[in-house]
Design an enzyme around this catalytic site. Structure first.
Site, PDB file in Angstrom:
ATOM      1  CB  SER A  17      45.661  14.374  40.961  1.00  0.00           C
ATOM      2  OG  SER A  17      45.436  14.055  39.733  1.00  0.00           O
ATOM      3  CG  HIS A  44      47.320  11.253  39.838  1.00  0.00           C
ATOM      4  ND1 HIS A  44      45.811  11.424  40.046  1.00  0.00           N
ATOM      5  CD2 HIS A  44      47.778  10.322  40.663  1.00  0.00           C
ATOM      6  CE1 HIS A  44      45.624  10.762  41.331  1.00  0.00           C
ATOM      7  NE2 HIS A  44      46.878  10.168  41.545  1.00  0.00           N
ATOM      8  CG  ASP A 137      45.621   8.053  44.521  1.00  0.00           C
ATOM      9  OD1 ASP A 137      45.588   7.061  45.229  1.00  0.00           O
ATOM     10  OD2 ASP A 137      46.635   8.436  43.766  1.00  0.00           O
TER      11      ASP A 137
END
Length: 210
Positions: A17, A44, A137
């Site tokens: 991310s 992401h 995540d």
């Protein structure tokens, strides 16, 4: 190999991310063009902005890099990048399914969804690598990878721009190796080399098993 079905190669999933572009480039950069593994990349991304992630990574590695499309088959030496606003799943035949992420969480693209489907379709051939990023995540996804016999690496805190994702993964107690960013590419090469040799040996034909 059965006609119509892809070779069962090792599969490496790199998930990240915030701060992920640099980390992804530094992992992919040293990997050889003949890497005996397929690679999936999920970072992401803002689904409402054009992403140049695929083109940037393509300039920094000898591997072939392409944005994933519905129906793509996994292949050694090829990096498939999950597009913005989509989630990537794998079928039992090791082909790509893309689904719209919609306006609500989970994070997009979801590392958890990618890793869970990777776990159940690839089992011990799966290697999940959790790189820098905010949030948690990938935590559930690496549980699935480990439960199905796969391997998990995580970036260490000292070299992570943001330690949320790798820290959450490490907190499960299921990460096989915590590595500084500079050592991850070498660890990936060593791991997939061993897995490819085992797969070829188990096939009894000098090639990948089906």
């Amino acid at each position: 190999m059965t006609a119509g079905h892809p070779a069962r190669v090792p599969v490496v999933a790199l998930v990240a991310s915030a701060g992920g572009l640099d980390a992804l480039a530094r992992v992919l950069g040293p990997l050889p063009a003949d890497l005996p593994a397929a690679v999936l990349v999920a970072q992401h991304l803002d689904p409402f902005r054009a992403s140049h992630l695929t083109s940037i990574l393509a300039e920094r590695t000898a591997l072939r890099v392409a944005e994933a499309r519905d129906g793509d088959a996994l292949a050694p030496g090829v990096v498939l990048v999950v597009p913005a606003g989509r989630h990537l799943l794998l079928t039992p035949e090791q082909s790509v399914v893309l689904v719209d992420s919609g306006p609500l969480p989970p994070a997009r693209p979801s590392a958890d969804l990618l890793l869970a489907t990777l776990a159940v379709t690839c089992g011990p051939r799966a290697l999940a690598v959790v790189l820098t990023g905010k949030g948690t995540d990938a935590q559930a996804g690496i549980r699935a990878v480990a439960r199905c016999g796969g391997t998990v690496f995580a970036q260490d805190e000292a070299t992570s721009a943001h330690f949320g994702m790798p820290g959450a993964a490490i907190g499960t107690g299921l990460v096989h190796a915590v590595l500084p960013l500079s050592r991850i590419a070498g660890a990936v090469v060593d791991h997939v080399g061993r897995e490819a040799s085992l797969t070829a040996f188990s096939s009894g034909r000098g090639g990948y098993s089906t």
